[in-house]
Motif scaffolding. Sequence first.
Motif, PDB file in Angstrom:
ATOM      1  N   THR A   1       6.319   2.188 -41.391  1.00  0.00           N
ATOM      2  CA  THR A   1       7.733   2.575 -41.447  1.00  0.00           C
ATOM      3  C   THR A   1       8.415   2.311 -40.114  1.00  0.00           C
ATOM      4  O   THR A   1       9.569   1.857 -40.078  1.00  0.00           O
ATOM      5  CB  THR A   1       7.867   4.058 -41.837  1.00  0.00           C
ATOM      6  OG1 THR A   1       7.154   4.293 -43.045  1.00  0.00           O
ATOM      7  CG2 THR A   1       9.326   4.423 -42.030  1.00  0.00           C
ATOM      8  N   ARG A   2       7.719   2.575 -39.015  1.00  0.00           N
ATOM      9  CA  ARG A   2       8.295   2.264 -37.711  1.00  0.00           C
ATOM     10  C   ARG A   2       8.557   0.772 -37.588  1.00  0.00           C
ATOM     11  O   ARG A   2       9.609   0.350 -37.100  1.00  0.00           O
ATOM     12  CB  ARG A   2       7.367   2.751 -36.601  1.00  0.00           C
ATOM     13  CG  ARG A   2       7.867   2.414 -35.206  1.00  0.00           C
ATOM     14  CD  ARG A   2       7.121   3.211 -34.144  1.00  0.00           C
ATOM     15  NE  ARG A   2       5.676   3.178 -34.314  1.00  0.00           N
ATOM     16  CZ  ARG A   2       4.824   4.005 -33.692  1.00  0.00           C
ATOM     17  NH1 ARG A   2       5.292   4.917 -32.852  1.00  0.00           N
ATOM     18  NH2 ARG A   2       3.526   3.911 -33.888  1.00  0.00           N
ATOM     19  N   ALA A   3       7.626  -0.055 -38.066  1.00  0.00           N
ATOM     20  CA  ALA A   3       7.809  -1.507 -38.016  1.00  0.00           C
ATOM     21  C   ALA A   3       9.009  -1.935 -38.860  1.00  0.00           C
ATOM     22  O   ALA A   3       9.762  -2.846 -38.493  1.00  0.00           O
ATOM     23  CB  ALA A   3       6.544  -2.215 -38.488  1.00  0.00           C
ATOM     24  N   PHE A   4       9.219  -1.268 -39.998  1.00  0.00           N
ATOM     25  CA  PHE A   4      10.362  -1.577 -40.854  1.00  0.00           C
ATOM     26  C   PHE A   4      11.673  -1.333 -40.113  1.00  0.00           C
ATOM     27  O   PHE A   4      12.561  -2.193 -40.076  1.00  0.00           O
ATOM     28  CB  PHE A   4      10.302  -0.723 -42.127  1.00  0.00           C
ATOM     29  CG  PHE A   4      11.548  -0.768 -42.962  1.00  0.00           C
ATOM     30  CD1 PHE A   4      11.760  -1.797 -43.866  1.00  0.00           C
ATOM     31  CD2 PHE A   4      12.516   0.230 -42.849  1.00  0.00           C
ATOM     32  CE1 PHE A   4      12.916  -1.840 -44.645  1.00  0.00           C
ATOM     33  CE2 PHE A   4      13.669   0.201 -43.621  1.00  0.00           C
ATOM     34  CZ  PHE A   4      13.865  -0.840 -44.516  1.00  0.00           C
ATOM     35  N   TYR A   5      11.810  -0.162 -39.495  1.00  0.00           N
ATOM     36  CA  TYR A   5      13.063   0.156 -38.801  1.00  0.00           C
ATOM     37  C   TYR A   5      13.208  -0.659 -37.510  1.00  0.00           C
ATOM     38  O   TYR A   5      14.328  -1.006 -37.118  1.00  0.00           O
ATOM     39  CB  TYR A   5      13.171   1.652 -38.543  1.00  0.00           C
ATOM     40  CG  TYR A   5      13.502   2.422 -39.804  1.00  0.00           C
ATOM     41  CD1 TYR A   5      14.777   2.369 -40.353  1.00  0.00           C
ATOM     42  CD2 TYR A   5      12.531   3.183 -40.462  1.00  0.00           C
ATOM     43  CE1 TYR A   5      15.078   3.060 -41.526  1.00  0.00           C
ATOM     44  CE2 TYR A   5      12.826   3.869 -41.627  1.00  0.00           C
ATOM     45  CZ  TYR A   5      14.107   3.799 -42.153  1.00  0.00           C
ATOM     46  OH  TYR A   5      14.400   4.471 -43.317  1.00  0.00           O
ATOM     47  N   ASN A   6      12.080  -0.972 -36.865  1.00  0.00           N
ATOM     48  CA  ASN A   6      12.141  -1.871 -35.713  1.00  0.00           C
ATOM     49  C   ASN A   6      12.682  -3.231 -36.125  1.00  0.00           C
ATOM     50  O   ASN A   6      13.453  -3.863 -35.395  1.00  0.00           O
ATOM     51  CB  ASN A   6      10.766  -2.038 -35.080  1.00  0.00           C
ATOM     52  CG  ASN A   6      10.279  -0.822 -34.315  1.00  0.00           C
ATOM     53  OD1 ASN A   6       9.087  -0.698 -34.019  1.00  0.00           O
ATOM     54  ND2 ASN A   6      11.184   0.095 -33.975  1.00  0.00           N
ATOM     55  N   LYS A   7      12.281  -3.689 -37.311  1.00  0.00           N
ATOM     56  CA  LYS A   7      12.769  -4.971 -37.828  1.00  0.00           C
ATOM     57  C   LYS A   7      14.282  -4.940 -37.995  1.00  0.00           C
ATOM     58  O   LYS A   7      14.982  -5.936 -37.775  1.00  0.00           O
ATOM     59  CB  LYS A   7      12.093  -5.282 -39.160  1.00  0.00           C
ATOM     60  CG  LYS A   7      12.418  -6.655 -39.730  1.00  0.00           C
ATOM     61  CD  LYS A   7      11.773  -6.851 -41.096  1.00  0.00           C
ATOM     62  CE  LYS A   7      10.251  -6.872 -40.989  1.00  0.00           C
ATOM     63  NZ  LYS A   7       9.611  -7.173 -42.302  1.00  0.00           N
ATOM     64  N   LEU A   8      14.819  -3.760 -38.367  1.00  0.00           N
ATOM     65  CA  LEU A   8      16.269  -3.601 -38.504  1.00  0.00           C
ATOM     66  C   LEU A   8      16.965  -3.486 -37.153  1.00  0.00           C
ATOM     67  O   LEU A   8      18.195  -3.394 -37.091  1.00  0.00           O
ATOM     68  CB  LEU A   8      16.598  -2.371 -39.351  1.00  0.00           C
ATOM     69  CG  LEU A   8      16.086  -2.369 -40.798  1.00  0.00           C
ATOM     70  CD1 LEU A   8      16.593  -1.132 -41.538  1.00  0.00           C
ATOM     71  CD2 LEU A   8      16.478  -3.629 -41.545  1.00  0.00           C
TER      72      LEU A   8
END
Length: 617
Positions: free
Chosen positions: A48-55
């Motif tokens: 989930t952290r990687a997902f929001y980092n991608k954003l």
Amino acid sequence: MKPVGISIDMRSTSLFIGLFCATLCWAQPANQSGIAHVAFRVASLEATRAFYNKLGFDQFSEMKRGDQTTEAFLKVNDHQFIELYPQTDASRPLGLMHVCYESHDLESLHAEYVKRGLAVSDVRKAGAGNLLMVMKDPEGQVIEYTQYMPGSRHFEDRGKHLGEKRVAQIMVGATSVARDVPAMRSFYLDKLGFGNINTGDSARLRMPGDSGQEVDLVAAGADVKSGVEFGVADLGRTAETLRGFGLAVTLTPANRPTMLTVADPDGVVVSFVKAVLPDAAGQDYFVNWPSGMSPAELGKRVAAHFVTSPHQDPRRIIYPEVCTWYGALTFARLSGDQELLDSLIKRFDPLLLPENAGLIQRTPHVDFSIFGAVPLQIYLENKDKKYFDMGIWFADRQWENPRPDGLTQETRFWIDDMYMETLVQVQAFRATGDAKYLDRSSLEMVAYLDKLQMPSGLFYHEPEVKYYWGRGNGWVAAGMTELLRSLPPDHPRRARILEGYRKMMKALVDSQGADGMWRQLIDRSDSWPETSSTGMFTFALITGVKNGWLDAATYGPVARRAWLALAGYVDQNADVTSICTGTNKLDDLDYYLARPRRTGDFHGQAPVLWAASALLR
């Protein structure tokens, strides 16, 4: 720290970034600033952290127990964050754990909620260094409130960890799942002071205060997920960016979308809605000040000087002192200077004593009715009803016997009145949330605009006195600005007032001197640089740029030059120089050109404090 305010219609139209004050039966509508953070319980912190980092949302902090991260904090902007908590108990559901709201006065908010019968925790300092209070809604979900404090982890991270590739720069809402939507809607409306936006199975609720942000309540179901909403300037470009990340993007409606959605690894609905965002570059005009010229430094000097100043007229309190008091109070709050705020209230308290009642003029007149703005501002700071009672009396008396056209009997169509007659009404709205005060002030403002604004965008001192007197026009600019700060975007008179405001601001750009100042007579370069008008125009321009009413690239440099020029007229004693003395109307050019110039007059001290407040707001 003060976030951008917004008003939104997340399902059917664009967002307008501005200042919205909902019409509520709510005694302190300005005490909440917006969503501070949303907290999610996640199956995999790494995913989930990687997902929001991608954003584009960078992590600015985390909490650990041994080698294990127990909380991760990702940054949307300096006021808004996403908190991620790893699931440690499989019986606890994934998704939204709580929403946290920001308040600039948590103790007062706590007192109000206690008065409403809510079971709310005491205000305490949390681990990050901010103030925090907590309650639970009827279904047991946590609701948090925070006040960012100097020295806290969040406060000290201002300007940092703001990802250059953030897909959005502002959070505009959250979606929570509820078992009983009607009951929860009632709780939010009746107890928390939210505003109702819709009817139906789901509930769309607008936050109290001027942020315009929303919370949606949706009925629980097998496939129903919680969510978070962001505002973006260009939905098409955002969709392309999201697809470039390999995300499946849903458009709603498909043919002419007003919302995009993607899902995070746990199925949380991440939505994007169109927003008219203030130009971020516009904020850059209002940082990096020369030593001694920052709003914090200059405002503190001028406000502290006011505390020790005697009444300008020993016989009575009249409008220049009122305006300076009001500006000093707003500066004290926005700068977080409690000692200064306390001293300003202490300066006022002798006026509550019977032996000093004669200093307060109660004769119906614009110069006297404006007095009510100060006790109303004190009430907004400390919620002490004696100040409210004193201030609201002036606001109600001003309209107790209106003219047949609905205007106050104090109407005289001098341009000075566009501030004097409207400020106390706007303050009454801020203190009560009662829309009648905005209706009164906007009616008055539109009547004056229709009658007095010239094709140039400027205003004659009075219809028969055809001179563009600087401070008279300054009162107009400041009056429209104060009203627009509180007038909802959907108010029927807002568009007309905003039109008049923008027309005037364009004229001011064209008439600013090369030195950054405006003249005693605005359109005559042979008249002298005058500080009270310059301060008022500076306040209006800064506020317009920061709220997105004005194009930043055009008006930002003008406002910055004006502030720097104005700062140069504040002497070593914190007295503003080159202030036009009090001026009556007279159809005589030499009368205006030869007006005496004063130092330290409250006519000039006040606008410096308004402008400093605008820079901090």
